[in-house]
Scaffold this motif. Structure first.
Motif, PDB file in Angstrom:
ATOM      1  N   ARG A 175       0.742  -1.182  -0.103  1.00 15.94           N
ATOM      2  CA  ARG A 175      -0.121  -0.086   0.005  1.00 15.94           C
ATOM      3  C   ARG A 175       0.791   1.285   0.037  1.00 15.94           C
ATOM      4  N   LEU A 209      -8.381   2.196   0.394  1.00 15.79           N
ATOM      5  CA  LEU A 209      -9.443   0.973   0.995  1.00 15.79           C
ATOM      6  C   LEU A 209      -9.616  -0.093   0.121  1.00 15.79           C
ATOM      7  N   ARG A 447     -10.261  -8.677  15.243  1.00 19.59           N
ATOM      8  CA  ARG A 447     -11.335  -7.542  15.119  1.00 19.59           C
ATOM      9  C   ARG A 447     -12.489  -7.720  15.713  1.00 19.59           C
ATOM     10  N   LEU A 454     -18.571  -2.432  10.586  1.00 22.37           N
ATOM     11  CA  LEU A 454     -17.952  -1.400   9.791  1.00 22.37           C
ATOM     12  C   LEU A 454     -17.966  -1.890   8.206  1.00 22.37           C
ATOM     13  N   PHE A 455     -16.893  -3.278   8.346  1.00 24.65           N
ATOM     14  CA  PHE A 455     -16.511  -3.971   7.076  1.00 24.65           C
ATOM     15  C   PHE A 455     -17.812  -4.422   6.361  1.00 24.65           C
TER      16      PHE A 455
ATOM     17  N   LEU B 185     -15.994   6.453  17.930  1.00 26.12           N
ATOM     18  CA  LEU B 185     -17.148   6.707  17.084  1.00 26.12           C
ATOM     19  C   LEU B 185     -18.075   7.727  17.511  1.00 26.12           C
ATOM     20  N   GLU B 189     -18.521   4.100  20.674  1.00 22.73           N
ATOM     21  CA  GLU B 189     -17.694   2.974  20.806  1.00 22.73           C
ATOM     22  C   GLU B 189     -16.295   3.515  20.349  1.00 22.73           C
ATOM     23  N   ILE B 191     -12.622   2.465  18.878  1.00 22.09           N
ATOM     24  CA  ILE B 191     -11.776   1.412  18.165  1.00 22.09           C
ATOM     25  C   ILE B 191     -10.408   1.539  18.248  1.00 22.09           C
ATOM     26  N   ARG B 192      -9.847   0.491  18.245  1.00 18.47           N
ATOM     27  CA  ARG B 192      -8.331   0.478  18.283  1.00 18.47           C
ATOM     28  C   ARG B 192      -7.775  -0.234  17.215  1.00 18.47           C
ATOM     29  N   LEU B 193      -7.234   0.336  16.168  1.00 23.15           N
ATOM     30  CA  LEU B 193      -6.933  -0.070  14.868  1.00 23.15           C
ATOM     31  C   LEU B 193      -5.351  -0.226  15.018  1.00 23.15           C
ATOM     32  N   ASN B 194      -5.100  -1.649  14.506  1.00 22.49           N
ATOM     33  CA  ASN B 194      -3.848  -2.064  14.139  1.00 22.49           C
ATOM     34  C   ASN B 194      -2.853  -2.343  15.543  1.00 22.49           C
ATOM     35  N   ASP B 195      -3.042  -1.519  16.624  1.00 20.91           N
ATOM     36  CA  ASP B 195      -2.399  -1.559  17.909  1.00 20.91           C
ATOM     37  C   ASP B 195      -0.951  -1.765  17.610  1.00 20.91           C
ATOM     38  N   GLY B 196      -0.318  -1.049  16.760  1.00 25.28           N
ATOM     39  CA  GLY B 196       0.964  -0.993  16.544  1.00 25.28           C
ATOM     40  C   GLY B 196       1.766  -2.158  15.741  1.00 25.28           C
ATOM     41  N   TYR B 204     -10.707  -4.673   5.778  1.00 24.55           N
ATOM     42  CA  TYR B 204     -10.553  -3.562   5.056  1.00 24.55           C
ATOM     43  C   TYR B 204      -9.654  -2.695   6.141  1.00 24.55           C
ATOM     44  N   ASP B 205      -8.862  -1.642   5.640  1.00 24.40           N
ATOM     45  CA  ASP B 205      -7.847  -0.763   6.287  1.00 24.40           C
ATOM     46  C   ASP B 205      -8.497   0.246   7.083  1.00 24.40           C
ATOM     47  N   LEU B 206      -9.336   0.163   8.054  1.00 28.82           N
ATOM     48  CA  LEU B 206      -9.995   1.324   8.469  1.00 28.82           C
ATOM     49  C   LEU B 206      -9.213   2.361   9.074  1.00 28.82           C
ATOM     50  N   GLN B 208      -6.490   3.566   7.592  1.00 29.46           N
ATOM     51  CA  GLN B 208      -6.043   4.180   6.481  1.00 29.46           C
ATOM     52  C   GLN B 208      -7.265   5.049   6.338  1.00 29.46           C
ATOM     53  N   LEU B 209      -8.518   4.465   6.541  1.00 27.57           N
ATOM     54  CA  LEU B 209      -9.572   5.492   5.937  1.00 27.57           C
ATOM     55  C   LEU B 209      -9.908   6.578   6.998  1.00 27.57           C
ATOM     56  N   LEU B 217     -15.394  10.866  10.391  1.00 24.36           N
ATOM     57  CA  LEU B 217     -15.658   9.344  10.660  1.00 24.36           C
ATOM     58  C   LEU B 217     -15.762   9.150  12.083  1.00 24.36           C
ATOM     59  N   PHE B 462     -20.484   4.902   9.432  1.00 22.13           N
ATOM     60  CA  PHE B 462     -19.623   5.275  10.785  1.00 22.13           C
ATOM     61  C   PHE B 462     -20.401   6.390  11.404  1.00 22.13           C
TER      62      PHE B 462
END
Lengths: 477, 477
Positions: A175, A209, A447, A454-455, B185, B189, B191-196, B204-206, B208-209, B217, B462
């Motif tokens: 990416r 995305l 996840r 959301l997906f 959100l 809610e 959300i914790r994305l990728n966590d390092g 889907y790469d939330l 990056q979104l 969002l 979202f």
């Protein structure tokens, strides 16, 4: 009468594709680009996972316009579509079920010229990664995504899985190396995202995305790839490392070294022994150490002696080889690259492509080993992979004495401990290969229900009827 | 009676916020973290664009949990929320309308430790970019996003706008340097994305979104940033370049040079003259050339003489300065960095932060100049910016003889030609600053109705009630 009814039932009962649909498809693409014989279609069944598929119809469009027409047609007839590239995937993302159309992108194989000012190349989805490398090399450039399957893997598939490879520690994942995507929505609408722009902050990044969406949101037909200078003066080290903790120390020490790190790969003693025995490679390396590291660097200065001496003085490594010539480097790399092949020769294997934060990898691997040793198992555990990315490969190989049933039961028990452990370490159930159908079961460990929800909403935004690569990544309710 | 009714009307007529809502907010955060006086709130009205805002209520949560509670409360009361960081934005993304709650993230200012194995740092949204740089510097590392506003700009805002800066040609935009996001959100809610995780291909790469989504969002509360080695042996060139075409040649020549390019910035003769006159900087540089380039490189070898000699021999530059000491480099950079300030001293200015593919920038700028010269204008055109990223800044400065009305009319005419031209070059209406409210009108020149429709569906996924930073990027139907 009884017989007649039964025969009628057979003739009308769910023919996979209506003759009208096939006729329209042939009209669009020509007879030679629509495969209808099972014999011709079976190559499109699945990917390298060999998860069984059952393709009975393959469309081979020759242009983006034709892809658009095929998808619009499928939308009209409510036919599900599975995009198909080089099928080197490792998660079953290209597996075709009965009644699904395989959409081969292989005829979209135009390889554009290298843009030397913007340092990009524009290629169609069916071009192989290796072709891109070869073309870029003419200009002393490269697209730095490098993987074992590059001769067969296509750009469309690479983007759709956000492929990684052995030099992620230096360059990152796919990416980071894409500046435009042309794709077709299930409706047949064509979208061109970014168009080669290095910068475009006008709204949500749809390009990002689509990368890693495994063909569930749109079909990638063309992309502009960012190129960079080829690394030409690399050097390779092969270190004997006494423990996982020292692996962390070695990595920290390497970050501070007079070079950029191109790769930082590890393997366990068992992996080395297998490669020596099965492939007769690396036989001059002593099997005295629990772990080994292959590190490729691009030095800022010619002499790395001082750094190397400190490595041994501080005990981060107990022994090591230093490959400076291309031949020496190739030989050291061949050990790392031979692991998968040498494991395949032993017997049935189950592979986990997981990731944890880099700082936690030593602790995670120690926990996995402890868990493995805790109870009797019907498999051997092989550890290797991308240490510097926090992305180890766990390979579970059936012990020759075990039955297939006992092996599978043993795996099943192990998984029940592995994935909660992964969750505890905030890990990913798929670091590189994607989810496809193979890993859907494990996604919930990486996840949350909120993210999965959301997906589903994003999926419906792109593909409201759920016809594009259905059942991959998520099942819609 | 007449008076009574009128007075009643006043007291009940659309109070921006109900007293119940304010009471609940105060209960959540404490009186001192809820600003209700217009005098205290007005600092939160807008960003550096000075687009008028009208903030009457500011919430200053002190933790992610409090952000979650505030958003859940706002959802319940249907109160719109505008996330607010350092407010250094240049598109009005933080502008607060009457009736909208300004949500300040400034109390979320925890700066974590540097993770030396994973080379990351975890920080809360309210931490400034400069604080991250200072902390990383202690370990000879940096977060390579560098911009003029770094002392005030916060990480939350940087991520939400996918900020660029002067070293994008080397390092790319913000989105390449983030390995985790924690966000809330509108529902509350978390959300914790990728966590390092360096790698996570599970859907889907939330993450990056959310980067570049301008707080529409989710509200970013924390992030893990990827660090890299600080460039310590950089050198700076300041070249006199005879034409835009030669600028392309110089860039191609530089790509092949024995160094990595950290920055490749250009300015027109007019920009240089303004900096010399208004700031007394760069006065030893001769104003004999139509264009100048500031190029910062990180050399692979000590001696760049051969490369530099070729530059002049081939006519890519007619003259130049070479800054090797930190002082010399700082002086050369001060010319480039002084342009915005020196333009601001002249008079009202309209700025366009556009982008085109790098290979087209010379042709695009030539077309812009031709268009500018075609008819009499009430403004002067200043060209400078990130040449190597295809991202020029067009600054239109009111001529002192022109009235404000004539200036604005003239701009309006010019824009009607500029944006179709940009579209023709497949350009972006916002290369770096985002859309906010300031550029919504221009997005249609960079994005198709299909893309805008996808934006709207993603936004609704979202934030179904449209309460989070409403009216930024898109207007929902």
């Amino acid at each position: 009468v009884e017989e007649r009814a039964s025969s009628d039932n057979l003739s009308v009962s769910q023919p996979p594709f209506s003759s009208d649909f096939i006729a329209e498809l042939v009209k669009l693409l020509g007879q030679s680009h629509v495969l209808t014989e099972r014999f011709d279609c079976q190559a499109y069944d699945s990917d390298w996972t060999k998860i069984p598929g059952d393709a009975h119809l393959v469309a081979r469009p020759g242009s983006t316009a034709e892809v658009s027409q095929v998808l619009a047609l499928c939308s009209r007839y409510q036919v599900a579509v599975v995009p198909s590239g080089g099928r080197t995937g490792l998660a079953g993302g290209a597996t075709v079920k009965k009644g699904q159309l395989a959409l081969s992108l292989n005829r979209l194989n135009r390889l554009g010229e290298v843009d030397r000012i913007g340092r990009t190349i524009t290629v169609q989805a069916g071009v192989t990664v290796e072709s891109v490398h070869q073309k870029a090399k003419e200009f002393s450039l490269t697209w730095p995504i490098d993987l074992a399957s590059k001769g067969t893997a296509t750009i469309g598939g690479n983007l759709s899985t956000n492929a990684g490879g052995v030099r992620v520690i230096r360059y990152g994942m796919t990416r980071k190396w894409v500046t435009a995507i042309e794709a077709v929505l299930m409706s047949g609408e064509i979208i061109r995202l970014n168009d080669g722009l290095e910068k475009n902050n006008t709204g949500y990044d749809l390009l990002q995305l689509l990368i890693g969406a495994e063909g569930t949101l749109a079909v990638v037909t063309e992309a502009t790839l960012k190129l960079t200078k080829r690394s030409t003066n690399s050097q390779v080290f092969f270190f004997h490392v006494p423990s996982l903790e020292k692996l962390n120390d070695l990595l920290t020490h390497a970050w501070a070294g007079p070079f950029q790190i191109n790769a930082f790969e590890f393997l366990s003693q068992d992996c080395l022994k297998l490669v020596q025995r099965n492939l007769k490679r690396g036989n001059n390396v002593e099997t005295d150490s629990p772990f080994y590291v292959l590190m490729e660097v691009e030095p800022f200065q010619d002499d790395l002696t001082t750094w190397m001496e400190a490595t041994f003085e501080k005990g981060y490594a107990t022994n090591g080889a230093h490959g400076q010539s291309p031949e020496q480097q190739k030989e050291l790399w061949s050990i790392r690259e031979g692991i998968t092949e040498s494991i395949a020769q032993v017997g049935p294997v189950v592979k986990y492509d997981v990731a944890v934060p880099v700082k936690s990898i030593a602790e995670f691997l120690n926990s996995v080993r402890t868990q493995y040793q805790k109870t009797p198992r019907q498999f051997d555990l092989y550890l290797f992979g991308h240490y510097g990315d926090g992305s180890p490969h766990l390979n579970l190989v059936k012990q020759s004495s075990a039955s297939q049933e006992a092996f599978e039961a043993s795996i099943s028990t192990f998984e029940k401990e592995l994935f909660p452990l992964l969750k505890q370490f905030k890990g990913s159930a798929s670091s590189e290969h994607g989810v496809g159908v193979a890993k859907k079961h494990w996604v919930k460990f990486s996840r949350t229900p909120t993210e999965m929800n959301l997906f589903a909403m994003i999926k419906r935004s792109f593909d409201p009827k759920g016809l594009l690569n259905p059942g991959k990544i998520i099942d819609l309710a």
